[in-house]
Design an enzyme around this catalytic site. Structure first.
Site, PDB file in Angstrom:
ATOM      1  N   ASP A   1      -4.895  -1.978  -1.113  1.00 47.21           N
ATOM      2  CA  ASP A   1      -3.502  -1.533  -1.053  1.00 47.21           C
ATOM      3  C   ASP A   1      -3.211  -0.410  -2.056  1.00 47.21           C
ATOM      4  OD1 ASP A   1      -2.619  -3.149   0.970  1.00 47.21           O
ATOM      5  OD2 ASP A   1      -1.951  -4.760  -0.341  1.00 47.21           O
TER       6      ASP A   1
ATOM      7  N   LEU B   1      19.010   1.582   7.247  1.00 47.32           N
ATOM      8  CA  LEU B   1      19.171   2.291   8.516  1.00 47.32           C
ATOM      9  C   LEU B   1      18.427   1.533   9.608  1.00 47.32           C
ATOM     10  CD1 LEU B   1      20.218   5.046   9.692  1.00 47.32           C
ATOM     11  CD2 LEU B   1      17.879   5.869   9.433  1.00 47.32           C
TER      12      LEU B   1
ATOM     13  N   GLY C   1     -24.625   0.555 -12.743  1.00 45.17           N
ATOM     14  CA  GLY C   1     -25.494   1.680 -13.051  1.00 45.17           C
ATOM     15  C   GLY C   1     -26.878   1.187 -13.431  1.00 45.17           C
TER      16      GLY C   1
ATOM     17  N   LYS D   1      16.237   1.978  15.154  1.00 44.86           N
ATOM     18  CA  LYS D   1      16.046   1.755  16.592  1.00 44.86           C
ATOM     19  C   LYS D   1      17.371   1.871  17.357  1.00 44.86           C
ATOM     20  CE  LYS D   1      11.806  -0.942  16.608  1.00 44.86           C
ATOM     21  NZ  LYS D   1      11.268  -2.294  16.529  1.00 44.86           N
TER      22      LYS D   1
ATOM     23  N   SER E   1       0.819  -1.225   0.000  1.00 41.05           N
ATOM     24  CA  SER E   1       0.000   0.000   0.000  1.00 41.05           C
ATOM     25  C   SER E   1       0.849   1.269   0.000  1.00 41.05           C
ATOM     26  CB  SER E   1      -0.944  -0.002   1.205  1.00 41.05           C
ATOM     27  OG  SER E   1      -0.192   0.070   2.408  1.00 41.05           O
TER      28      SER E   1
HETATM   29  N1  COA Z   1      14.829  -0.144  11.616  1.00 40.32           N
HETATM   30  C1  COA Z   1      14.400  -0.716  12.761  1.00 40.32           C
HETATM   31  N2  COA Z   1      13.170  -1.213  12.910  1.00 40.32           N
HETATM   32  C2  COA Z   1      12.331  -1.156  11.857  1.00 40.32           C
HETATM   33  C3  COA Z   1      12.714  -0.560  10.646  1.00 40.32           C
HETATM   34  C4  COA Z   1      14.033  -0.053  10.535  1.00 40.32           C
HETATM   35  N3  COA Z   1      14.473   0.519   9.429  1.00 40.32           N
HETATM   36  N4  COA Z   1      11.684  -0.647   9.775  1.00 40.32           N
HETATM   37  C5  COA Z   1      10.680  -1.273  10.443  1.00 40.32           C
HETATM   38  N5  COA Z   1      11.058  -1.562  11.694  1.00 40.32           N
HETATM   39  C6  COA Z   1      10.281  -2.215  12.746  1.00 40.32           C
HETATM   40  C7  COA Z   1       9.072  -1.435  13.141  1.00 40.32           C
HETATM   41  O1  COA Z   1       9.412  -0.360  13.964  1.00 40.32           O
HETATM   42  C8  COA Z   1       8.253  -2.510  13.848  1.00 40.32           C
HETATM   43  O2  COA Z   1       8.756  -2.696  15.156  1.00 40.32           O
HETATM   44  P1  COA Z   1       7.818  -2.797  16.478  1.00 40.32           P
HETATM   45  O3  COA Z   1       6.806  -3.844  16.168  1.00 40.32           O
HETATM   46  O4  COA Z   1       8.793  -3.204  17.534  1.00 40.32           O
HETATM   47  O5  COA Z   1       7.231  -1.478  16.709  1.00 40.32           O
HETATM   48  C9  COA Z   1       8.613  -3.774  13.062  1.00 40.32           C
HETATM   49  O6  COA Z   1       9.746  -3.416  12.272  1.00 40.32           O
HETATM   50  C10 COA Z   1       7.566  -4.359  12.152  1.00 40.32           C
HETATM   51  O7  COA Z   1       6.693  -3.404  11.602  1.00 40.32           O
HETATM   52  P2  COA Z   1       5.173  -3.787  11.257  1.00 40.32           P
HETATM   53  O8  COA Z   1       4.574  -2.664  10.540  1.00 40.32           O
HETATM   54  O9  COA Z   1       4.489  -4.245  12.518  1.00 40.32           O
HETATM   55  O10 COA Z   1       5.359  -5.014  10.244  1.00 40.32           O
HETATM   56  P3  COA Z   1       4.552  -6.398  10.174  1.00 40.32           P
HETATM   57  O11 COA Z   1       5.236  -7.169   9.096  1.00 40.32           O
HETATM   58  O12 COA Z   1       4.423  -7.050  11.470  1.00 40.32           O
HETATM   59  O13 COA Z   1       3.081  -5.968   9.677  1.00 40.32           O
HETATM   60  C11 COA Z   1       1.485  -4.962   8.173  1.00 40.32           C
HETATM   61  C12 COA Z   1       2.839  -5.680   8.332  1.00 40.32           C
HETATM   62  C13 COA Z   1       1.374  -4.549   6.721  1.00 40.32           C
HETATM   63  C14 COA Z   1       0.350  -5.906   8.534  1.00 40.32           C
HETATM   64  C15 COA Z   1       1.451  -3.727   9.087  1.00 40.32           C
HETATM   65  O14 COA Z   1       2.581  -2.941   8.846  1.00 40.32           O
HETATM   66  C16 COA Z   1       0.201  -2.890   8.915  1.00 40.32           C
HETATM   67  O15 COA Z   1      -0.892  -3.231   9.376  1.00 40.32           O
HETATM   68  N6  COA Z   1       0.328  -1.730   8.243  1.00 40.32           N
HETATM   69  C17 COA Z   1      -0.755  -0.794   8.056  1.00 40.32           C
HETATM   70  C18 COA Z   1      -1.741  -1.269   7.029  1.00 40.32           C
HETATM   71  C19 COA Z   1      -1.123  -1.579   5.707  1.00 40.32           C
HETATM   72  O16 COA Z   1      -0.459  -0.792   5.106  1.00 40.32           O
HETATM   73  N7  COA Z   1      -1.410  -2.798   5.229  1.00 40.32           N
HETATM   74  C20 COA Z   1      -1.152  -3.185   3.863  1.00 40.32           C
HETATM   75  C21 COA Z   1       0.180  -3.655   3.622  1.00 40.32           C
HETATM   76  S1  COA Z   1       0.292  -4.012   1.906  1.00 40.32           S
END
Ligand code: COA
Length: 416
Positions: A168, A72, A247, A75, A18
């Site tokens: 997305d 990068l 429609g 954290k 997305s």
């Molecule tokens: N350096 C350090 N940490 C990083 C980072 C970086 N460069 N980039 C990402 N991270 C960390 C994040 O801070 C997060 O850490 P935390 O859980 O400790 O806070 C972690 O990586 C994972 O991020 P998250 O977004 O939870 O990824 P996920 O794989 O678990 O979930 C989604 C994926 C898409 C479900 C989720 O991001 C989401 O719901 N997003 C919003 C809706 C969306 O866009 N969905 C469609 C996706 S196509």
């Protein structure tokens, strides 16, 4: 030639589909998009649905053209300092992390504003504020909670999700529009702002005709639905309408010559009121032109199966392209069901840049979709997606203006 978004720098914290669709669009329109990825890992899609061993997947490459990649660890202490400098140097931060992830990283909206009051912070989340705001959401979930699945498919079968990534890529479009509007407003106010595009909202926005029908149901059956003509009662929610047109003009998908072996030998056919007489002529039913059972739209509503049956008896004698060639000059709205193979091979789509062939060092050449929005003063040249961390040093030196020694220190710390 200059581009619409020349001079705009985007801190791209997006991943999966997305968010990357949004920042890819902004990059195509001229923005400098810096994709920030975890060192050694990167966007998860780089390694999803891998087709060429060792190469970034098509899933990743097709979502991240025209961007630069900076690795990068945001954290780590050093990483946070680098990120602070990046926030000060960029116009927009775009992210689609799970709710709360940016706050946990120490870069919530308040902190961003402290660092750069002109910063626009744009987010995609699954849901807007409310009971589900903390949920993680993927495409098909968005289609289900946004009303698309319950209204897609056949009435007597299960709900269906569509292959179009409306949750997305659709929400990415909304976010891109929000960002460009916020950039325009910043010209007047000098301030940044938050932009939120929720996937549920985006899908529902695309399903507005179904919400329209939900309300019309209170005043009687939905007469243009095939279900009405078939004498099947309506329930209390907008039903699935198969291939009925949304429609008031009845439409269906009909078989064409070759349908027995070709899964895409079909055409969409709309019995538009204005061309009813021409349709009767084409399908060999001249007697229907003036006959009271067929001549008016209300009379036809209870006979749609018979009418489309007759039209299909004609379309089955023609290929889907012949149907198009015959009907188009008569202004009868039809459309062949094009397969992905046919679309990929269509020369006119290559000519307009809607489909583009891109060279990639790890995978050779591949096809991708180009920019779907054409601006006469912004020529889009699709360039390949970056390798993981390909531009890290370049960005540290040129954008963030670190000295050679400082860069060496940052690298030493393992933050990039
Ligand atoms: N350096 C350090 N940490 C990083 C980072 C970086 N460069 N980039 C990402 N991270 C960390 C994040 O801070 C997060 O850490 P935390 O859980 O400790 O806070 C972690 O990586 C994972 O991020 P998250 O977004 O939870 O990824 P996920 O794989 O678990 O979930 C989604 C994926 C898409 C479900 C989720 O991001 C989401 O719901 N997003 C919003 C809706 C969306 O866009 N969905 C469609 C996706 S196509």
């Amino acid at each position: 030639m200059s581009k619409a978004l020349d001079g705009i720098r985007i801190l791209d914290f997006t991943h999966v589909q997305s968010g990357p669709t949004c920042t890819q669009l902004l990059a195509w329109l001229g923005a400098d998009v810096i994709k920030v990825e975890r060192p050694g890992v990167g966007d998860a899609t780089r390694k999803q649905l891998v087709d060429v061993e060792g190469a970034d997947s098509l899933y990743f490459t097709m979502l991240n053209h025209n961007k630069r990649s900076l690795t990068l660890n945001s954290k780590s202490e050093t990483g946070k300092r680098v990120l602070e400098r990046l926030v000060k140097k960029c116009d927009v931060l775009v992210e689609n992390f799970a709710p709360g992830a940016l706050d946990r990283m120490g870069f919530g909206w308040e902190r961003i504003q402290e660092l750069n009051p002109r910063m626009i912070m744009a987010s995609i989340k699954g849901f807007g504020p409310g009971p589900y705001e903390n949920c993680k959401v993927y495409e098909n979930v968005a289609q289900c909670v946004g009303g698309a699945a319950s209204t897609t498919g056949f009435r007597d079968d299960v709900p269906i999700v569509t292959g179009a990534q409306i949750g997305d890529s659709g929400t990415g479009l909304n976010l891109a529009l929000g960002i460009t509007a916020a950039l325009l407003q910043r010209e007047k106010t000098g301030r940044g702002q938050r932009v939120l595009a929720a996937m549920q909202d985006g899908v529902l926005n695309l399903c507005r005709v179904k919400l329209r029908d939900q309300q019309r149901l209170q005043h009687g059956p939905l007469k243009e639905y095939s279900q009405f003509g078939e004498g099947i009662e309506f329930g209390d929610a907008t039903p699935r309408a198969a291939n009925d047109s949304g429609g008031g003009q009845p439409g269906r998908i009909l078989k064409c010559k070759g349908w027995e072996s070709d899964p895409n030998a079909y055409t969409y056919f709309i019995t538009q009121v204005a061309v009813w007489q021409k349709i009767c002529g084409v399908i060999g039913k001249p007697e229907w032109k003036e006959h009271p059972d067929y001549a008016t739209p209300p009379a036809r509503l209870t006979r749609l199966n018979e009418i489309f049956g007759a039209i299909e008896a004609w379309t089955m004698t023609k290929t889907k392209f012949e149907v198009m060639d015959i009907c188009n000059p008569l202004d009868i709205p039809v459309g062949p069901i094009l397969s992905m193979k046919e679309i990929a091979e269509e020369p006119s789509l290559r000519e307009t840049g809607t489909i583009v062939e891109v060279e990639h060092p790890q995978r050779g050449s591949y096809l991708t979709v180009g920019c779907p929005i054409k601006l006469s003063d912004t020529e889009v040249e699709v360039t390949r997606s970056p390798l993981l961390g390909e531009h890290t040093e370049e960005i540290l030196a040129e954008v963030l203006e670190y000295s050679v020694d400082e860069i060496a220190e940052i690298k030493e710390s393992g933050a990039v």
